[in-house]
Scaffold this active site. Structure first.
Site, PDB file in Angstrom:
ATOM      1  N   HIS A 305      35.058  42.196  40.989  1.00 50.77           N
ATOM      2  CA  HIS A 305      33.691  42.687  40.810  1.00 50.77           C
ATOM      3  C   HIS A 305      33.401  42.777  39.327  1.00 50.77           C
ATOM      4  O   HIS A 305      34.284  43.124  38.550  1.00 50.77           O
ATOM      5  CB  HIS A 305      33.541  44.073  41.472  1.00 50.77           C
ATOM      6  CG  HIS A 305      32.116  44.456  41.664  1.00 50.77           C
ATOM      7  ND1 HIS A 305      31.368  45.046  40.671  1.00 50.77           N
ATOM      8  CD2 HIS A 305      31.293  44.301  42.730  1.00 50.77           C
ATOM      9  CE1 HIS A 305      30.144  45.244  41.131  1.00 50.77           C
ATOM     10  NE2 HIS A 305      30.062  44.805  42.373  1.00 50.77           N
ATOM     11  N   ASP A 362      32.125  43.330  50.197  1.00 49.33           N
ATOM     12  CA  ASP A 362      32.000  42.239  51.153  1.00 49.33           C
ATOM     13  C   ASP A 362      33.292  41.874  51.858  1.00 49.33           C
ATOM     14  O   ASP A 362      33.281  41.062  52.777  1.00 49.33           O
ATOM     15  CB  ASP A 362      31.456  40.995  50.439  1.00 49.33           C
ATOM     16  CG  ASP A 362      29.981  41.148  50.131  1.00 49.33           C
ATOM     17  OD1 ASP A 362      29.289  41.765  50.957  1.00 49.33           O
ATOM     18  OD2 ASP A 362      29.542  40.680  49.077  1.00 49.33           O
TER      19      ASP A 362
END
Ligand code: ACO
Length: 426
Positions: A305, A362
């Site tokens: 991320h 996700d």
């Protein structure tokens, strides 16, 4: 508090802005003017704050996420998606009366002009639902042309309510079209999330019974996706809105930005990846090696991320929820075991540890969507449904603060001035 920059023997001072959580940013808005043309260069905006915002606080080092000061853990545990939407957009949790009015106003707008069906008709059945949703969101402008006057709270409120009402209708239409099901307007006697489910799944010849396990799981997923400060799609919404394009146009652009596999499209990419690993015999070690090989474009989707250099707090909640939902629904999904195996290996692997790569939101969300009966190509649409209040809140904040048009600079690296030769002499 000031910061100094020295350049070509001169020293310049710039004020430092302090946020409410002790974050600091050098305010370089006068940089070009005072230095005679110097700009900053920051590919991918890795170190650049584009605004001051009071909506979402995120600390990637410590894995903290809060909406308007409330922890994501508490909101996901106790909140309803609609009250979280209200909180994000208007700044405070609604009272019972405020929430009832908000929902009533949304219900009053929860229809889409019949002419919109003709636009949908023009898409092939195989069209990706994200493309359909982005186009139909943009098309909504033609049927709701009143521009948003930011001087009028009422106009802005009406545009917000319309979008919260109509967006789930077009998302469900994208799914129904791909399945060949007749279009549906849902049922206004239901809660917001329950109505989303009914609009998506009701068959023409059967009643649709809401399963509370499914409704509660979707409620949680939507809350977890509702805002994430200045990510790619939100920055897109803000920058489009900064040109004074309307709310619907800005959100349509946000949907397109979310689509890519490096952003919201990762939830679909994760399931495709896990299915691929399963079909290939389930050898997670082979795929770990591919992810680490710089010659191989393969990346471990759902890992890493831009901001989190620790566990994504949303991933922790979703992983727990995946176990609960699959258990409650009695669904066995072999890709959940593959996902857990990959996570374990990655968390113990030097490559991932050194780069602080952890599972993101996700990594497990697709497994839940699948258990809820949502097709893979709709996963990113579900993300968009969840992110809608965040986009709206950020757009509203940007307009109310009268932010200037977003227009980055560049360092030109092309040819210097040259003469245009006649075509026969080139
Ligand atoms: N698999 C393997 N290696 C990775 C991964 C991954 N998933 N993610 C990052 N890396 C490596 C990079 O190759 C790079 O290595 P290097 O320093 O040796 O060159 C290093 O980790 C840093 O990665 P960057 O790409 O520079 O980090 P950036 O902040 O630009 O990208 C991103 C973040 C796009 C999320 C990236 O981690 C990625 O591609 N992840 C997979 C896609 C994904 O899951 N996206 C969803 C993000 S969450 C969301 O948007 C909702």
């Amino acid at each position: 508090m000031n910061a100094k920059i020295s350049f070509e023997g001169n020293e310049y001072e710039f004020p430092v802005v302090e946020g409410s959580e002790k974050e600091f940013g050098i305010d370089i808005s006068k940089l070009r003017g005072t230095t005679g043309g110097l700009i900053t260069l920051d590919r991918g905006f890795k170190n650049t704050g584009s605004c001051e915002s009071a909506i979402t606080f995120l600390n990637g080092e410590e894995g903290i996420l809060r909406y308007r000061g409330y922890s994501i853990e508490e909101l996901a545990e106790k909140g309803s998606f609609l009250e979280v939407a209200y909180l994000l957009i208007f700044g405070e949790l609604p009272t019972k009366t405020e929430l009832e009015k908000f929902h009533k106003d949304i219900k009053a707008e929860s229809h889409v002009d019949e002419e919109m069906k003709k636009i949908l008709d023009g898409f092939p059945k195989s069209a990706h639902p994200m493309g359909v949703v982005s186009s139909l969101t943009s098309a909504l402008i033609a049927f709701n042309p009143s521009s948003v006057n930011v001087e009028s709270e009422e106009d802005m409120y009406n545009a917000i309510v319309k979008l919260l009402a109509k967006f789930p209708v077009i998302c469900s239409w994208a799914l129904r079209k791909s399945k060949g099901h007749p279009l549906d307007y849902g049922d206004n006697s239901l809660g917001y999330v329950e109505n989303v489910l009914k609009m998506m799944f009701k068959k023409p010849n059967e009643d649709y019974k809401i399963d509370p396990v499914i409704a509660s799981a979707l409620n949680k997923l939507l809350i977890l996706h509702a805002d994430h400060e200045q990510n790619c799609s939100t920055s897109t919404v803000r920058i489009v809105g900064s040109s004074h394009a309307g709310l619907f146009a800005s959100i349509s652009a946000g949907v397109s930005a979310l689509w890519g596999p490096l952003h919201g499209g990762a939830n679909q990419a994760v399931i495709d990846m896990l299915e691929g690993i399963k079909a290939d015999g389930g050898d997670t070690k082979k795929y770990m090696a591919k992810a680490k090989d710089k010659e191989d474009p393969f990346r471990l989707m759902g890992f890493g991320h831009r901001v989190y250099k620790n566990f994504d707090p949303r991933a922790k909640i979703i992983k727990k929820s995946a176990d609960e939902v699959l258990g409650n629904l009695g669904v066995e999904d072999p890709v959940l075991d593959i996902a857990k195996g990959l996570e374990k290996e990655a968390l113990e692997d030097d490559y991932f540890v050194k780069r602080k790569l952890y599972p993101n939101v996700d990594f497990y969300s697709g497994i839940i969507y699948r258990a809820l009966g949502i097709p893979t190509n709709m996963f990113t649409v579900m993300f968009a449904l969840g992110r809608l209040p965040g986009w709206i809140a950020q757009w509203r904040e940007m307009r109310l603060k009268k932010e200037p048009i977003g227009r980055p600079r560049q360092i030109y690296t092309g040819e210097n001035l040259r003469e245009m030769k006649d075509i026969d002499n080139r």
